[in-house]
Design a protein around this motif. Structure first.
Motif, short mmCIF file in Angstrom:
data_model
loop_
_atom_site.label_atom_id
_atom_site.label_comp_id
_atom_site.label_asym_id
_atom_site.label_seq_id
_atom_site.Cartn_x
_atom_site.Cartn_y
_atom_site.Cartn_z
N ASN A 121 -15.85 -23.48 40.28
CA ASN A 121 -14.45 -23.17 39.70
C ASN A 121 -13.57 -23.47 39.90
O ASN A 121 -12.53 -22.14 40.41
N PHE A 133 -18.23 -18.07 34.83
CA PHE A 133 -17.17 -18.99 35.42
C PHE A 133 -16.65 -17.55 36.76
O PHE A 133 -16.83 -16.40 35.64
N SER A 176 -19.91 -20.44 40.09
CA SER A 176 -20.29 -20.42 38.38
C SER A 176 -21.92 -20.80 38.54
O SER A 176 -22.54 -20.27 39.60
#
Length: 305
Positions: free
Chosen positions: A141, A175, A180
């Motif tokens: 992320n 996320f 994630s």
């Protein structure tokens, strides 16, 4: 015991001899310009090839490591055992439908941002200066200047631990800050869909140019590094903590805390992975002792010691 010749022959039958190498220095494949040899490094061009390579790793009972362009990677001096799969330009296709970008995992975020600009799509400007690939950015992320991949990613196709192709949509990505579902489950991103918005090309370019200037002014982009070394501790900024410890410019061997941005460690030209790792540990211990804050690394450290 890994029979490198035998495994290389098996992989070459899948991807072609030109796409597989033995004992390749990882210093050629990391932005830090350091790292020992990979036993076998392979650049597949299709999803089916990736699956077959995973199958070979399982049948031969040898480890497999998936990488992008090596912008967030520190490889130890003895290198990587087993198979290293590099998903970069070889796996970097992209197409557009309306405001949706569909791209393979190996495309650079900088390239993807330029494609968005060329098509008058806004929402990805924040990623224009992030040096990694789409796959790596989704796994962690990635984000910058107030934007994160979670803001634009709507669907991801990936390979799970069993070698099966699966997909995630929306909140299934889980996320979080630099994490994630993909990262937690050790999935391999194949492709992703990003939902952007129609925008004005001049405004998009102006914002990208502004972010580029801010990066150039504040970050040591002309020296080998792996970007920001540490995650942002809650309530603090890692670079500020390191600076307040008096570590600006502090070096061990060829590794140095950047004079431009204390959150970066740079390779002055002759750094070893050991230098970088030792400096990381010194920084963590110093910050912990002075401020009681535990710094967590954002970079990935792999390979044999």
């Amino acid at each position: 015991m890994l029979d490198i010749k035998h495994v290389t022959e098996l992989i070459a039958k899948v991807v072609g001899e030109e796409n597989v190498k033995n004992f390749e220095p990882m210093s050629k494949h990391t932005s830090f310009k350091i790292g020992g040899p990979a036993d076998i490094i392979v650049s597949p061009v299709t999803t089916q090839q990736i699956q077959r390579i995973i199958g070979i790793s399982k049948s031969e009972k040898i480890p497999i490591f998936i990488m992008g362009n090596g912008s967030n990677l520190i490889v130890r001096e003895k290198g990587i055992r087993g198979i290293t799969v590099k998903l970069f330009d070889n796996f970097g296709g992209c197409d557009i439908e309306g405001c949706t970008l569909r791209a393979q995992a190996g495309i650079l975020l900088s390239r993807l941002s330029q494609i968005a600009l060329q098509n008058g799509l806004t929402g990805l400007e924040f990623a224009s200066g992030i040096p990694g690939t789409l796959g790596g950015a989704i796994a962690m992320n990635a984000g910058a200047y107030g934007g994160e991949m979670k803001d634009v990613v709507i669907k991801t196709e990936y390979i799970d631990k069993n070698g099966d192709i699966k997909s995630l949509e929306g909140d299934m990505h889980c996320f979080g800050y630099r994490t994630s579902f993909i990262q937690k489950e050790e999935g391999i991103v194949l492709s992703s869909e990003l939902k952007l918005r129609a925008g004005d090309k001049n405004e998009i370019k102006a914002l990208m140019d502004d972010l580029c200037k801010r990066r150039n002014d504040k970050q040591p982009l002309k020296m080998p590094s792996a970007g920001s070394v540490f995650k942002r501790p809650e309530g603090y900024f890692a670079g500020k903590l390191i600076e307040d410890c008096g570590l600006r410019g502090y070096s061990i061997g060829g590794a140095e805390v950047s004079n431009m941005h204390c959150g970066f460690i740079v390779n002055k030209g002759n750094a070893s992975a050991g230098d970088v790792i030792e400096l990381i540990e010194f920084i963590k211990n110093t910050v912990k002792e002075k401020f009681g804050v535990d710094l967590q690394t954002e970079v990935k450290i792999i390979g044999e010691e």
